[in-house]
Write a protein that holds these residues in place. Structure first.
Motif, PDB file in Angstrom:
ATOM      1  N   PRO A   5       9.243 -11.613  59.388  1.00 13.38           N
ATOM      2  CA  PRO A   5       9.831 -12.953  59.361  1.00 13.38           C
ATOM      3  C   PRO A   5      10.418 -13.399  60.693  1.00 13.38           C
ATOM      4  N   LYS A   6      10.688 -12.452  61.582  1.00  9.66           N
ATOM      5  CA  LYS A   6      11.298 -12.810  62.864  1.00  9.66           C
ATOM      6  C   LYS A   6      10.287 -13.406  63.827  1.00  9.66           C
ATOM      7  N   HIS A   7       9.067 -12.830  63.846  1.00 12.05           N
ATOM      8  CA  HIS A   7       8.052 -13.284  64.796  1.00 12.05           C
ATOM      9  C   HIS A   7       6.779 -13.785  64.116  1.00 12.05           C
ATOM     10  N   ASP A   8       6.775 -13.877  62.779  1.00  7.92           N
ATOM     11  CA  ASP A   8       5.606 -14.343  62.015  1.00  7.92           C
ATOM     12  C   ASP A   8       4.372 -13.485  62.250  1.00  7.92           C
ATOM     13  N   ARG A   9       4.597 -12.231  62.537  1.00 11.63           N
ATOM     14  CA  ARG A   9       3.470 -11.349  62.802  1.00 11.63           C
ATOM     15  C   ARG A   9       2.887 -10.825  61.487  1.00 11.63           C
ATOM     16  N   LEU A  10       1.572 -10.891  61.374  1.00 12.74           N
ATOM     17  CA  LEU A  10       0.874 -10.413  60.183  1.00 12.74           C
ATOM     18  C   LEU A  10       0.682  -8.904  60.300  1.00 12.74           C
ATOM     19  N   ASP A 112       4.598  -5.182  76.070  1.00 15.56           N
ATOM     20  CA  ASP A 112       4.034  -3.841  75.985  1.00 15.56           C
ATOM     21  C   ASP A 112       2.537  -3.927  76.266  1.00 15.56           C
ATOM     22  N   PRO A 113       2.061  -3.337  77.364  1.00 14.68           N
ATOM     23  CA  PRO A 113       0.632  -3.430  77.696  1.00 14.68           C
ATOM     24  C   PRO A 113      -0.262  -2.761  76.668  1.00 14.68           C
ATOM     25  N   ASN A 114       0.300  -1.859  75.838  1.00  8.51           N
ATOM     26  CA  ASN A 114      -0.490  -1.204  74.803  1.00  8.51           C
ATOM     27  C   ASN A 114      -0.576  -2.025  73.522  1.00  8.51           C
ATOM     28  N   ASP A 115       0.289  -3.024  73.436  1.00  7.76           N
ATOM     29  CA  ASP A 115       0.332  -3.850  72.222  1.00  7.76           C
ATOM     30  C   ASP A 115      -0.507  -5.105  72.451  1.00  7.76           C
ATOM     31  N   ARG A 116      -1.835  -4.929  72.477  1.00 14.02           N
ATOM     32  CA  ARG A 116      -2.709  -6.036  72.834  1.00 14.02           C
ATOM     33  C   ARG A 116      -3.493  -6.580  71.649  1.00 14.02           C
ATOM     34  N   VAL A 117      -3.398  -5.928  70.500  1.00 11.55           N
ATOM     35  CA  VAL A 117      -3.995  -6.463  69.285  1.00 11.55           C
ATOM     36  C   VAL A 117      -2.863  -7.069  68.467  1.00 11.55           C
ATOM     37  N   LYS A 118      -2.832  -8.390  68.386  1.00 12.92           N
ATOM     38  CA  LYS A 118      -1.722  -9.074  67.723  1.00 12.92           C
ATOM     39  C   LYS A 118      -2.271 -10.104  66.734  1.00 12.92           C
ATOM     40  N   CYS A 119      -1.753 -10.049  65.534  1.00 11.23           N
ATOM     41  CA  CYS A 119      -2.149 -11.003  64.493  1.00 11.23           C
ATOM     42  C   CYS A 119      -0.906 -11.722  63.978  1.00 11.23           C
ATOM     43  N   TYR A 120      -1.039 -13.020  63.801  1.00 10.69           N
ATOM     44  CA  TYR A 120       0.094 -13.828  63.342  1.00 10.69           C
ATOM     45  C   TYR A 120      -0.339 -14.693  62.161  1.00 10.69           C
TER      46      TYR A 120
END
Length: 236
Positions: A5-10, A112-120
């Motif tokens: 809920p903080k960043h709407d990340r799926l 974070d350069p390793n956190d490159r797969v992001k779904c929202y």
């Protein structure tokens, strides 16, 4: 689905049919997900609008895995969601590096350069009107609902667009309309939900609602029109 809920990340997505057909009858959530996101909200009351936005590199991933991915919703979205928390497996994806390691280090934000797969996910305001149109019948249905007043319809962005070299008087009121180039709008004129063609004149105190003006049209001072398509009138 599970959403931060903080960043709407799926963060989690599963088909309800899979849960119903499962012998275990309970939900499985990976420990790696809980370690990274100990607090997120599970939703069972949301409908998928089938509107997706992808980065270009994901289409290459889709092409490489087209033998196992046959549906965007059922296979591809869950596929990307799982790779968010499986960093070791995420390295196997052909994700382009847009920024060098030095650029990440110099960034003023926590990236974070390793956190490159992001779904929202974006959840529509429950008070807003939304309908899925898949055929002529459903299109006619929502038009009847809006026209009859059964549904309160307010555009998500009730703003207006104005073209170049327009002259708009200070007391003119324009709402949810498109004003094209070289348009003159007089003092006290009111324009709502209209398209005003280029090189047109709306004289002072004129009122237009749900109208379309062709190029070079002129609306006389003090006149009122609703739901009209207007052609060229002499400016003399």
């Amino acid at each position: 689905i599970g959403i931060d809920p903080k960043h709407d990340r799926l963060l989690f997505m599963d088909n309800s049919t899979n849960l119903e057909n499962s012998d275990e009858k309970h939900l499985k959530i990976r420990k790696s997900l809980l370690r990274r996101y100990p607090n997120f909200t599970l939703h069972t009351d949301l409908n998928d609008a089938h509107f997706y936005i992808f980065s270009k590199w994901t289409l290459d991933v889709l092409e490489e895995n087209k033998q196992i991915i046959q549906s965007i919703k059922t296979h591809f979205i869950p596929f990307l969601v799982k790779f968010q928390v499986r960093r070791k497996k995420a390295k196997d994806l052909n994700i382009p590096s847009f920024l060098s390691p030095q650029a990440y280090e110099m960034s003023s934000t926590l990236t974070d350069p390793n956190d490159r797969v992001k779904c929202y996910a974006w959840i529509l305001d429950p008070t807003a009107y939304c309908a899925r149109v898949g055929n002529v019948d459903s299109y006619m249905k929502i038009n009847r609902e809006i026209a009859s007043g059964e549904k309160s319809y307010i555009p998500l962005e009730p703003s207006s667009g104005t073209g170049k070299h327009c002259v708009i008087a200070d007391n003119a009121k324009i709402l949810n309309s498109v004003i094209m180039d070289h348009v003159n709008i007089g003092d006290g004129a009111k324009i709502q939900s209209c398209i005003i063609g280029p090189n047109s004149y709306v004289d002072p105190q004129a009122s237009l609602t749900d109208c379309q003006l062709g190029s070079g049209s002129r609306v006389p001072a003090g006149s009122t029109f609703t739901g009209r398509k207007m052609s060229v009138r002499s400016k003399d």
